[in-house]
Design a protein around this motif. Sequence first.
Motif, short mmCIF file in Angstrom:
data_model
loop_
_atom_site.label_atom_id
_atom_site.label_comp_id
_atom_site.label_asym_id
_atom_site.label_seq_id
_atom_site.Cartn_x
_atom_site.Cartn_y
_atom_site.Cartn_z
N LYS A 191 -74.10 -46.76 49.62
CA LYS A 191 -74.17 -45.70 50.63
C LYS A 191 -73.69 -44.36 50.09
O LYS A 191 -74.17 -43.31 50.49
CB LYS A 191 -73.32 -46.09 51.85
CG LYS A 191 -73.82 -47.31 52.61
CD LYS A 191 -74.97 -46.95 53.50
CE LYS A 191 -75.41 -48.14 54.33
NZ LYS A 191 -76.54 -47.81 55.22
N SER A 192 -72.73 -44.40 49.20
CA SER A 192 -72.12 -43.16 48.71
C SER A 192 -71.35 -43.45 47.42
O SER A 192 -70.79 -44.54 47.26
CB SER A 192 -71.15 -42.61 49.77
OG SER A 192 -70.32 -41.61 49.23
N PRO A 193 -71.29 -42.47 46.51
CA PRO A 193 -70.44 -42.62 45.32
C PRO A 193 -68.97 -42.78 45.66
O PRO A 193 -68.18 -43.19 44.81
CB PRO A 193 -70.69 -41.32 44.54
CG PRO A 193 -71.99 -40.79 45.04
CD PRO A 193 -72.07 -41.20 46.49
N ILE A 194 -68.59 -42.46 46.91
CA ILE A 194 -67.21 -42.63 47.34
C ILE A 194 -66.79 -44.10 47.19
O ILE A 194 -65.61 -44.41 47.02
CB ILE A 194 -67.05 -42.14 48.79
CG1 ILE A 194 -67.15 -40.61 48.84
CG2 ILE A 194 -65.73 -42.60 49.41
CD1 ILE A 194 -67.16 -40.02 50.24
N PHE A 195 -67.76 -45.00 47.24
CA PHE A 195 -67.47 -46.43 47.16
C PHE A 195 -67.42 -46.96 45.72
O PHE A 195 -67.34 -48.18 45.52
CB PHE A 195 -68.53 -47.23 47.94
CG PHE A 195 -68.46 -47.06 49.42
CD1 PHE A 195 -67.33 -47.42 50.13
CD2 PHE A 195 -69.54 -46.53 50.11
CE1 PHE A 195 -67.27 -47.28 51.51
CE2 PHE A 195 -69.49 -46.37 51.49
CZ PHE A 195 -68.35 -46.75 52.20
N ASN A 196 -67.48 -46.08 44.73
CA ASN A 196 -67.56 -46.55 43.34
C ASN A 196 -66.40 -47.48 42.98
O ASN A 196 -66.58 -48.49 42.29
CB ASN A 196 -67.61 -45.36 42.38
CG ASN A 196 -68.99 -44.71 42.34
OD1 ASN A 196 -69.95 -45.25 42.87
ND2 ASN A 196 -69.08 -43.54 41.74
N ASP A 197 -65.19 -47.14 43.42
CA ASP A 197 -64.04 -48.00 43.09
C ASP A 197 -64.15 -49.36 43.75
O ASP A 197 -63.81 -50.39 43.15
CB ASP A 197 -62.73 -47.32 43.51
CG ASP A 197 -62.29 -46.24 42.53
OD1 ASP A 197 -63.02 -45.99 41.56
OD2 ASP A 197 -61.22 -45.64 42.76
N LEU A 198 -64.62 -49.39 44.99
CA LEU A 198 -64.78 -50.67 45.69
C LEU A 198 -65.90 -51.49 45.06
O LEU A 198 -65.82 -52.72 44.99
CB LEU A 198 -65.05 -50.44 47.17
CG LEU A 198 -63.96 -49.72 47.96
CD1 LEU A 198 -64.26 -49.80 49.46
CD2 LEU A 198 -62.58 -50.29 47.66
N ASN A 199 -66.93 -50.81 44.60
CA ASN A 199 -68.02 -51.51 43.91
C ASN A 199 -67.49 -52.17 42.64
O ASN A 199 -67.85 -53.31 42.32
CB ASN A 199 -69.14 -50.52 43.58
CG ASN A 199 -70.38 -51.20 43.05
OD1 ASN A 199 -70.56 -52.40 43.23
ND2 ASN A 199 -71.24 -50.46 42.39
N ARG A 200 -66.62 -51.46 41.95
CA ARG A 200 -66.03 -52.02 40.74
C ARG A 200 -65.18 -53.24 41.06
O ARG A 200 -65.14 -54.22 40.30
CB ARG A 200 -65.18 -50.95 40.05
CG ARG A 200 -64.58 -51.39 38.74
CD ARG A 200 -64.01 -50.21 37.98
NE ARG A 200 -63.45 -50.61 36.70
CZ ARG A 200 -63.01 -49.77 35.78
NH1 ARG A 200 -63.09 -48.47 36.01
NH2 ARG A 200 -62.51 -50.20 34.65
N LEU A 201 -64.51 -53.21 42.22
CA LEU A 201 -63.66 -54.31 42.63
C LEU A 201 -64.45 -55.51 43.15
O LEU A 201 -64.14 -56.66 42.84
CB LEU A 201 -62.71 -53.85 43.74
CG LEU A 201 -61.45 -53.09 43.35
CD1 LEU A 201 -60.73 -52.64 44.62
CD2 LEU A 201 -60.54 -53.95 42.51
N LEU A 202 -65.46 -55.21 43.98
CA LEU A 202 -66.07 -56.26 44.80
C LEU A 202 -67.57 -56.43 44.63
O LEU A 202 -68.15 -57.35 45.21
CB LEU A 202 -65.80 -55.97 46.28
CG LEU A 202 -64.34 -55.78 46.70
CD1 LEU A 202 -64.27 -55.33 48.14
CD2 LEU A 202 -63.56 -57.07 46.51
N GLY A 203 -68.20 -55.55 43.84
CA GLY A 203 -69.65 -55.59 43.74
C GLY A 203 -70.19 -56.93 43.27
O GLY A 203 -71.31 -57.32 43.62
N HIS A 204 -69.39 -57.65 42.52
CA HIS A 204 -69.84 -58.94 41.99
C HIS A 204 -69.74 -60.06 43.02
O HIS A 204 -70.24 -61.17 42.80
CB HIS A 204 -68.99 -59.32 40.78
CG HIS A 204 -67.55 -59.58 41.09
ND1 HIS A 204 -66.67 -58.55 41.39
CD2 HIS A 204 -66.84 -60.73 41.19
CE1 HIS A 204 -65.47 -59.05 41.63
NE2 HIS A 204 -65.54 -60.37 41.53
#
Length: 267
Positions: A11-24
């Motif tokens: 949805k937004s680059p703001i979530f980049n850290d969460l993607n790194r944590l949980l994207g998998h």
Amino acid sequence: MQQWQADFFKKSPIFNDLNRLLGHKGWLSWPSCEELNKLLPNDLANYQGQPLTLVEQNDELLRDGIYYEQRIFEQGLVPTRPANWHDFFNALIFLLFPQTKKEMNRLHVEHMAQYGSHKRTPCRDAITLFDECGVIIAYTDDDIMEHLTNHEWREGFVDKRSFWRKKVSATIIGHANYEKSLDPYIGFTGKALYLKVQSEFFALNFWDKYQYLDTLLAKNLGELLKDNRRLYPLPMLGVPGWWPANEDKTFYDNKHYFRAKRKTTVS
């Protein structure tokens, strides 16, 4: 019941850290409290030394009438509404800022004991605002801090753009900010707390940066947030790297969003 979006990271680059944590994780539906608890540090505890545990908020849990902050402090239980974005992101902040969340809880309960649970002290108001809408601006360059706190947005976001992630960075701690980022809009504003850091901070790895900020905040939270005077408006979509449109410097021409600081008059 809110709808789960497995691709919310996009949805937004703001979530980049969460993607790194949980994207998998690839969650196809809302993660349960049990699944979220597995993410939390093993040594996460309240001030009584009880393990801090996310539990589903329901009528049976709330029947005893214990206030949210008291339940965490006395029982180590964090009431969490199922299928709820706000509480989902709050759970993730316990993962990223465990010491700070613990200190927030201690300050709330300390002030409630002194002034009563229904009296909102300036400190409790500031902590709540930071907990919901807070953004940590870590910086080494005093000039950029002064530009941003004085609402000199073009100077801070455009003229000194090369400083971002080298001498200044923005890190979300307010879980409501993540919720709003699911549907970002012009006008989206957070509350920035400026923390001066050592230059070595910007060379740290992902987890070490969070630990650095968490430790620094937890040690100084009572002094930093005695009231809300240390919290400054921050146009979230203006932060370099957080919104694609801000790559064009004309994005910052919107004076209704990037507002000048109000002049104070002395009588």
